[in-house]
Design an enzyme around this catalytic site. Structure first.
Site, PDB file in Angstrom:
ATOM      1  N   THR A   1      21.196  32.098 -42.792  1.00 39.59           N
ATOM      2  CA  THR A   1      22.561  31.592 -42.585  1.00 39.59           C
ATOM      3  C   THR A   1      22.898  31.790 -41.113  1.00 39.59           C
ATOM      4  O   THR A   1      23.010  32.935 -40.653  1.00 39.59           O
ATOM      5  CB  THR A   1      23.573  32.370 -43.455  1.00 39.59           C
ATOM      6  OG1 THR A   1      23.168  32.283 -44.813  1.00 39.59           O
ATOM      7  CG2 THR A   1      24.973  31.783 -43.303  1.00 39.59           C
TER       8      THR A   1
ATOM      9  N   PRO B   1      17.655  37.410 -40.217  1.00 42.68           N
ATOM     10  CA  PRO B   1      19.046  37.879 -40.311  1.00 42.68           C
ATOM     11  C   PRO B   1      20.071  36.955 -39.647  1.00 42.68           C
ATOM     12  O   PRO B   1      21.088  36.623 -40.258  1.00 42.68           O
ATOM     13  CB  PRO B   1      18.998  39.244 -39.611  1.00 42.68           C
ATOM     14  CG  PRO B   1      17.586  39.679 -39.685  1.00 42.68           C
ATOM     15  CD  PRO B   1      16.764  38.430 -39.639  1.00 42.68           C
TER      16      PRO B   1
ATOM     17  N   LYS C   1      27.312  25.719 -46.238  1.00 44.57           N
ATOM     18  CA  LYS C   1      27.176  27.147 -46.574  1.00 44.57           C
ATOM     19  C   LYS C   1      28.375  27.947 -46.061  1.00 44.57           C
ATOM     20  O   LYS C   1      28.977  28.736 -46.792  1.00 44.57           O
ATOM     21  CB  LYS C   1      25.870  27.673 -45.954  1.00 44.57           C
ATOM     22  CG  LYS C   1      25.684  29.166 -45.977  1.00 44.57           C
ATOM     23  CD  LYS C   1      25.344  29.678 -47.352  1.00 44.57           C
ATOM     24  CE  LYS C   1      25.293  31.200 -47.373  1.00 44.57           C
ATOM     25  NZ  LYS C   1      25.196  31.735 -48.709  1.00 44.57           N
TER      26      LYS C   1
ATOM     27  N   LYS D   1      29.804  38.590 -41.596  1.00 37.92           N
ATOM     28  CA  LYS D   1      28.985  37.722 -40.728  1.00 37.92           C
ATOM     29  C   LYS D   1      29.310  36.250 -40.997  1.00 37.92           C
ATOM     30  O   LYS D   1      29.516  35.463 -40.079  1.00 37.92           O
ATOM     31  CB  LYS D   1      27.505  37.998 -41.010  1.00 37.92           C
ATOM     32  CG  LYS D   1      26.565  37.049 -40.296  1.00 37.92           C
ATOM     33  CD  LYS D   1      25.161  37.117 -40.864  1.00 37.92           C
ATOM     34  CE  LYS D   1      24.455  35.798 -40.670  1.00 37.92           C
ATOM     35  NZ  LYS D   1      23.204  35.672 -41.385  1.00 37.92           N
TER      36      LYS D   1
END
Ligand code: NAD
Length: 298
Positions: free
Chosen positions: A95, A65, A170, A245
């Protein structure tokens, strides 16, 4: 190849499955026993810890996560580094922030291991179809080394530069996405309030200079694009909390670089408001509900 895979969630499970399909031998570990069992049913070997999953493999993939999970899975007593000899490469596809990637790479290097960041885009659909894009950060040699493994899970394997630059790519992409989605939501809602048919407006934008992925593929206005989450109650897409996030990663990285992200910070607050209102699990295009509170937002 013998591969250790840790983190069998929405993304990790189908990715590990594709490694099996490509003929690799895969040792899997997840805190969720059910997730492990599904992979075992498909031919993987279950491990009792990250250390055990990494033992005897040529390469380790983590899909977790957030940064804290990656760091602990790497360095814990029963973690990856405790289970591998020198020379084994660790690929992290979660990520996370570029600073954690660099810290992990330094820790791994002290053990004689290479840590490569390879975050993905393409979502759960891309993970299942094996068509993910991997954004790889590391040396040219590391890139060549991990490419055959990533090719079993993705179509587009891009070398972005040194360690951490995969994550930079990203989070910058998702910064654009978070902003463009809010922009399209705002424009579509304004058009509706001013009396234009949303279908006509959507068509105009998609053949004009406002066109973008958020307007022509994933339009947040319900009923415009059949395959978009907005046409199925904002379910089954990229969650608002995940976008939140990623925008948090972008604003944190921006602070570190002393770089302003005016629109990103504002977009972050929009998604945070959605999350506060209980919409964190809805697709992020549900941000349009902030603009259509007294109308049917689908
Ligand atoms: P998820 O929450 O579905 O899966 C995470 C898995 O990690 C869970 O199965 C959890 O049990 C496991 N886990 C957590 N801590 C662990 C530990 N200490 N040891 C072993 N297993 C542990 O998340 P996801 O949707 O699969 O996403 C994974 C990563 O990929 C995230 O960083 C996310 O931001 C990123 N990502 C997700 C998407 C998407 O569409 N879901 C798209 C691109 C990138």
């Amino acid at each position: 190849m013998k591969i250790g895979f840790i983190g069998l969630g929405n993304m990790g499970a189908p990715m590990a499955l594709n490694l099996l399909k490509a003929g690799h031998t895969v040792n899997v570990f997840d805190l969720n026993a059910q997730a492990v069992q599904s992979l075992v049913d498909a031919g993987a070997s279950a491990a009792a810890s990250a250390k055990a999953a990494a033992s005897g493999v040529e390469c380790v993939v983590t899909m977790l996560p957030a940064a804290a999970h990656v760091r602990s899975v790497l360095t814990a007593e029963d973690g990856v580094l405790a289970g591998i000899p020198k020379g084994v490469t660790i690929i992290d596809s979660s990520t996370i922030d570029p600073a954690t990637v660099k810290a992990c790479a330094e820790i791994a290097a002290k053990h004689g291991n290479t840590f490569v960041d390879a975050p993905v885009s393409g979502g759960t659909g891309g993970a299942a179809a094996g068509t993910l894009t991997f954004m790889v950060g590391g040396s040219a040699a590391s890139y060549e080394h991990v490419k055959p493994v990533l090719s079993a899970m993705g179509k587009n394997i891009v070398h972005c530069g040194d360690t951490g630059t995969g994550q930079v790519a990203k989070i910058c992409n998702n910064l654009v996405l978070g902003i463009t989605m809010a922009g399209v939501a705002e424009a579509m809602s304004l058009g509706e309030a001013l009396g234009i048919d949303p279908k006509v407006l959507g068509g105009i934008i998609n053949t004009s200079t406002g066109r973008c992925w958020s307007s022509d593929t994933y339009n947040p206005f319900p009923g415009l694009i059949e395959t978009a989450p907005s046409s199925r109650g904002y379910t089954g897409g990229f969650g608002t909390d995940l976008m939140l996030k990623d925008l948090g990663l972008a604003t944190d990285a921006a602070k570190f670089a002393r770089q302003p992200v005016y629109l990103g910070a504002l977009a972050q607050q929009l998604y945070q408001t959605m999350s506060m209102r209980g919409a964190g699990r809805l697709d992020f295009s549900a941000v349009i509900k902030l603009y259509r509170t007294d109308r049917d937002a689908g």
